[in-house]
Write an enzyme that holds these catalytic residues in place. Structure first.
Site, mmCIF file in Angstrom:
data_model
loop_
_atom_site.group_PDB
_atom_site.id
_atom_site.type_symbol
_atom_site.label_atom_id
_atom_site.label_comp_id
_atom_site.label_asym_id
_atom_site.label_seq_id
_atom_site.Cartn_x
_atom_site.Cartn_y
_atom_site.Cartn_z
ATOM 1 N N TYR A 199 -2.603 -1.583 8.878
ATOM 2 C CA TYR A 199 -3.318 -0.638 8.011
ATOM 3 C C TYR A 199 -2.345 0.245 7.230
ATOM 4 C CZ TYR A 199 -7.463 -2.021 10.610
ATOM 5 O OH TYR A 199 -8.479 -2.751 11.167
ATOM 6 N N SER A 200 -1.144 -0.234 7.021
ATOM 7 C CA SER A 200 -0.091 0.580 6.426
ATOM 8 C C SER A 200 -0.331 0.851 4.944
ATOM 9 C CB SER A 200 1.256 -0.128 6.595
ATOM 10 O OG SER A 200 2.253 0.485 5.818
ATOM 11 N N ASN A 201 -0.350 2.127 4.582
ATOM 12 C CA ASN A 201 -0.425 2.489 3.177
ATOM 13 C C ASN A 201 0.884 2.173 2.464
ATOM 14 O OD1 ASN A 201 -1.874 3.699 0.940
ATOM 15 N ND2 ASN A 201 -0.436 5.396 1.108
ATOM 16 N N HIS A 202 1.987 2.202 3.208
ATOM 17 C CA HIS A 202 3.288 1.834 2.621
ATOM 18 C C HIS A 202 3.272 0.382 2.162
ATOM 19 C CE1 HIS A 202 7.566 1.223 2.120
ATOM 20 N NE2 HIS A 202 7.552 0.304 3.056
ATOM 21 N N ILE A 203 2.726 -0.504 2.977
ATOM 22 C CA ILE A 203 2.628 -1.915 2.594
ATOM 23 C C ILE A 203 1.831 -2.056 1.306
ATOM 24 C CG2 ILE A 203 1.529 -4.113 3.225
ATOM 25 C CD1 ILE A 203 4.149 -3.778 4.641
#
Length: 281
Positions: free
Chosen positions: A42-46
């Site tokens: 669920y990474s926003n960075h990804i």
């Protein structure tokens, strides 16, 4: 900026600065033909790296913690829609992702890549985040931010004018290592470490993405993102209540992350819900 109005903060002024720190971290990390980076499902960075790759025309590879699960969740589906190639490391291998052995295997598989750390925190990211204080128009004494990997705090502290200070609220349990990490990032970016910052370790609420009834109530009251921002704001309000700030102190609390997934670029994946707080980080 809007003001946080809470009965506990009447002795100080708390202003909320909404800021997409992921974009700041990427600003000086662009310019590579192929970028490989790391993150959870669920990474926003990804998502931010995937969107930047689509926008600026470079290849992106996302190394995701854990096993592949199909269908993809909305966060990973969004990254894939932006053209990111997704690959996976089991949790044991993922813990070793920064070791020369694992990085060598990744480069053997993917060829020449620029490796961007999890969360995007490196020297270039610190320089991007250091620009934030200069954009605060209101007078202030303290800047607060959530801390996951340390890059945002390292940059904010480096960019503060003399006499100001920064406080980071760790969202991880057992995050004492962040003190050394913030110092390391400042040294890598600027060759020195500032003494105008600190990391508060007392408001993790059980660990990353963990919560308690008290934190849940705070999130419901203020309608804020729960993994990072709520912990910072809860900690800030509690410290004000305990008298940690002198009367009249002016605090800017940085509300990190995007208000929602930028669906206009790559298209909203099936099941996308911009109201789900997981997509705000």
């Amino acid at each position: 900026m809007e003001e946080l109005l809470d009965p506990a903060t009447t002795s100080v002024r708390v202003l909320l600065k909404h800021d997409d720190n992921k974009t700041r971290k990427l600003r000086y990390n662009l310019g590579h033909a192929r970028v490989l980076t790391f993150g959870g499902a669920y990474s926003n960075h990804i998502r931010a790296v995937a969107a930047a790759g689509r926008r600026h025309g470079f290849e992106t590879i996302g190394v995701i913690r854990g096993e592949e699960r199909l269908p993809l969740n909305p966060s990973l589906a969004y990254a894939a829609a932006c053209g990111m190639t997704l690959t996976y490391l089991d949790r044991a291998a993922y813990r070793l992702k920064d070791t020369p052995e694992v990085l060598a295997r990744l480069r053997e598989r993917w060829g020449e890549v620029f490796v961007l750390p999890e969360g995007g925190s490196n020297a270039a990211a610190v320089r991007g985040c250091a620009e934030l204080p200069g954009e605060i128009a209101d007078d202030y004494d303290v800047v607060c931010c959530p801390v996951g990997t340390g890059g945002t705090l390292a940059g904010i502290a480096a960019g503060l004018p003399p006499g100001k200070r920064a406080i980071g609220f760790a969202v991880l349990k057992g995050a004492g290592f962040l003190v050394d990490e913030v110092a390391r990032l400042q040294r890598e970016a600027y060759g020195r470490v500032w003494d105008n910052w600190s990391v508060d370790l007392d408001y993790h609420f059980g660990g990353y993405a963990r919560s308690t009834p008290a934190l849940d109530g705070f999130i419901a009251k203020y309608q804020v993102e729960g993994v990072y921002v709520a912990k910072m704001l809860y900690g800030l309000v509690d410290r004000v209540r305990q008298g940690a700030f002198a009367d009249g102190t002016r605090v800017v609390a940085v509300v990190t992350g995007q208000p929602s997934v930028p669906v206009s670029l790559c298209g909203a994946p099936t099941g996308f819900d911009s109201g789900d707080p997981r997509w705000r980080r």
